[in-house]
Design a protein around this motif. Structure first.
Motif, short mmCIF file in Angstrom:
data_model
loop_
_atom_site.label_atom_id
_atom_site.label_comp_id
_atom_site.label_asym_id
_atom_site.label_seq_id
_atom_site.Cartn_x
_atom_site.Cartn_y
_atom_site.Cartn_z
N GLU A 89 0.84 -1.21 0.00
CA GLU A 89 0.00 0.00 0.00
C GLU A 89 0.87 1.25 0.00
O GLU A 89 0.61 2.20 -0.75
CB GLU A 89 -0.91 -0.01 1.23
N ASP A 90 1.90 1.26 0.85
CA ASP A 90 2.78 2.42 0.94
C ASP A 90 3.51 2.67 -0.38
O ASP A 90 3.54 3.80 -0.89
CB ASP A 90 3.81 2.21 2.06
N ILE A 91 4.08 1.61 -0.94
CA ILE A 91 4.90 1.76 -2.14
C ILE A 91 4.05 2.08 -3.36
O ILE A 91 4.38 3.00 -4.13
CB ILE A 91 5.75 0.50 -2.38
N TRP A 92 2.95 1.36 -3.56
CA TRP A 92 2.15 1.61 -4.76
C TRP A 92 1.41 2.94 -4.69
O TRP A 92 1.17 3.56 -5.73
CB TRP A 92 1.20 0.45 -5.03
N SER A 93 1.10 3.41 -3.50
CA SER A 93 0.52 4.76 -3.38
C SER A 93 1.52 5.79 -3.88
O SER A 93 1.16 6.74 -4.60
CB SER A 93 0.14 5.05 -1.92
N GLN A 94 2.79 5.61 -3.52
CA GLN A 94 3.84 6.53 -3.97
C GLN A 94 4.06 6.42 -5.48
O GLN A 94 4.21 7.44 -6.17
CB GLN A 94 5.13 6.22 -3.23
N GLN A 95 4.09 5.19 -5.98
CA GLN A 95 4.31 4.99 -7.41
C GLN A 95 3.18 5.58 -8.25
O GLN A 95 3.43 6.21 -9.29
CB GLN A 95 4.45 3.49 -7.71
N PHE A 96 1.95 5.40 -7.80
CA PHE A 96 0.80 5.96 -8.53
C PHE A 96 0.81 7.48 -8.45
O PHE A 96 0.49 8.16 -9.43
CB PHE A 96 -0.51 5.39 -7.97
N GLN A 97 1.17 8.02 -7.32
CA GLN A 97 1.25 9.48 -7.17
C GLN A 97 2.26 10.06 -8.14
O GLN A 97 2.03 11.12 -8.74
CB GLN A 97 1.62 9.84 -5.73
N ALA A 98 3.37 9.36 -8.33
CA ALA A 98 4.39 9.81 -9.27
C ALA A 98 3.88 9.79 -10.71
O ALA A 98 4.37 10.54 -11.56
CB ALA A 98 5.65 8.95 -9.14
N MET A 99 2.88 8.94 -10.97
CA MET A 99 2.27 8.86 -12.30
C MET A 99 1.06 9.78 -12.42
O MET A 99 0.38 9.78 -13.44
CB MET A 99 1.85 7.41 -12.60
N GLY A 100 0.78 10.55 -11.37
CA GLY A 100 -0.37 11.44 -11.39
C GLY A 100 -1.68 10.71 -11.19
O GLY A 100 -2.74 11.20 -11.60
N LYS A 101 -1.62 9.55 -10.53
CA LYS A 101 -2.81 8.74 -10.31
C LYS A 101 -2.98 8.48 -8.82
O LYS A 101 -2.07 8.72 -8.02
CB LYS A 101 -2.70 7.40 -11.05
N VAL A 276 8.28 1.08 -12.79
CA VAL A 276 7.16 0.49 -13.52
C VAL A 276 7.39 0.54 -15.03
O VAL A 276 7.01 -0.37 -15.77
CB VAL A 276 5.84 1.23 -13.16
N ARG A 277 8.04 1.59 -15.50
CA ARG A 277 8.16 1.82 -16.94
C ARG A 277 8.99 0.74 -17.66
O ARG A 277 8.90 0.62 -18.89
CB ARG A 277 8.75 3.20 -17.23
N ASP A 278 9.78 -0.01 -16.93
CA ASP A 278 10.62 -1.03 -17.57
C ASP A 278 9.96 -2.40 -17.61
O ASP A 278 10.61 -3.39 -17.98
CB ASP A 278 11.97 -1.14 -16.83
N GLY A 279 8.68 -2.47 -17.26
CA GLY A 279 8.01 -3.77 -17.16
C GLY A 279 6.99 -4.05 -18.23
O GLY A 279 6.02 -4.79 -18.00
N ASP A 280 7.18 -3.50 -19.43
CA ASP A 280 6.22 -3.74 -20.51
C ASP A 280 6.47 -5.11 -21.13
O ASP A 280 7.42 -5.32 -21.87
CB ASP A 280 6.35 -2.66 -21.57
N THR A 281 5.62 -6.05 -20.81
CA THR A 281 5.75 -7.41 -21.36
C THR A 281 4.87 -7.61 -22.59
O THR A 281 4.81 -8.72 -23.11
CB THR A 281 5.37 -8.46 -20.30
N PHE A 282 4.22 -6.56 -23.04
CA PHE A 282 3.23 -6.71 -24.13
C PHE A 282 3.73 -6.23 -25.49
O PHE A 282 3.20 -6.67 -26.51
CB PHE A 282 1.94 -5.96 -23.76
#
Length: 289
Positions: A89-101, A276-282
């Motif tokens: 929760e702590d980490i993904w809240s920060q990661q999403f905030q950095a993405m403007g989400k 997150v940006r380096d994890g495009d598997t698609f």
């Protein structure tokens, strides 16, 4: 892992001791129940597939109270899972905030034997899964004990990887990746849909690694041997490893989780990158995964 002084999550729905009055009967194709559970867990990108592929559909089940007294080990695992969930929760809240989400943490449901989810009913034999219909992660804590006993995947970071992988599907859901992938899969043959599933699962492994890297950066949580524990667990839950173990041969076109080499590599890549940006598997060729 060093978790001293860490908070526990409030997003826990503890249903241990409750059991659905109707359940799912898991088919016997693989043999040992725990092997089936592990295989089902790895395909958790689509909870409907996890629940329905190997069993009949269940709707409208009821919950009944069973005699249940948690052991000291159960309580230790419950505390551990709650602490790891808080870290995500702590980490993904920060990661999403950095993405403007804004990140919406999933609720984690602990259950015993069987549970009713927004994706239908499930027994503990399907393993941990994420249900996009109700935005919940489901786990019977016995799965973690069985990981240790059955495939030798042990250690607190190996267990944390299980939770972080399922939360990775919640992240995919909130980023719109899960829905797009499922829409694509519904239009493809089984073999081609399996390839999309592999991409989802490898990305969830990568996201688990991203969480671990950032959790360690913020809390200094990883200790000597932790990464090796998680990578070892990833090696032991690859499609090729499990199929070889279960039936003595592998069927690559049926892979929907990724090989041992792929799973361990994408997990390690997430740990090394932390982004997150380096994890495009698609967007990369399937043969390059």
């Amino acid at each position: 892992m060093n978790l001293n002084g860490r908070r526990r999550s409030g997003n826990i729905d503890d249903r241990r001791g409750l059991s659905s009055s109707r359940g799912l009967k898991i088919g016997g194709g693989i043999g040992a129940v725990i092997v089936a559970a592990i295989i089902a867990w790895i395909s958790g990108g689509n909870p409907l597939d996890v629940v329905m592929q190997n069993a009949g559909q269940l709707m409208g089940g009821q919950s009944t109270t069973q005699s249940y007294t948690p052991t000291a080990e159960d309580e230790e695992l419950a505390s551990f899972v709650s602490t790891i969930l808080a870290g995500t929760e702590d980490i993904w809240s920060q990661q999403f905030q950095a993405m403007g989400k804004e990140y919406e943490p999933p609720t984690l449901v602990m259950f015993t034997d069987a549970v009713q989810s927004g994706c239908g009913g499930a027994t503990s034999s399907v393993g941990p899964f994420y249900c996009s219909a109700d935005k919940c992660v489901y786990i019977d804590l016995s799965f973690l004990r069985d990981m240790r006993k059955t495939i030798g995947a042990d250690g607190d970071f190996a267990f944390a990887y299980v939770i972080a992988h399922e939360v990775g599907h919640a992240v995919q859901d909130q980023l719109g990746i899960l829905d797009q992938a499922h829409t694509q899969m519904s239009r493809l043959s089984e073999a081609e849909a399996n390839k999309i599933s592999v991409r989802l699962e490898l990305q969830a492994d990568y996201l688990a690694g991203v969480w671990a890297a950032n959790d360690n950066k913020q809390f200094n949580s990883l200790e000597d041997g932790d990464i090796e524990e998680a990578v070892d667990a990833a090696l032991k839950i690859g499609d090729d490893y499990l199929q070889q173990r279960a039936q003595g041969y592998v069927v690559p076109e049926s892979f929907n989780h990724g090989t041992s080499e792929q799973r361990s590599r994408w997990l390690r890549k997430g740990i090394q990158s932390g982004s997150v940006r380096d994890g495009d598997t698609f967007s990369i060729p399937y043969s390059s995964l």
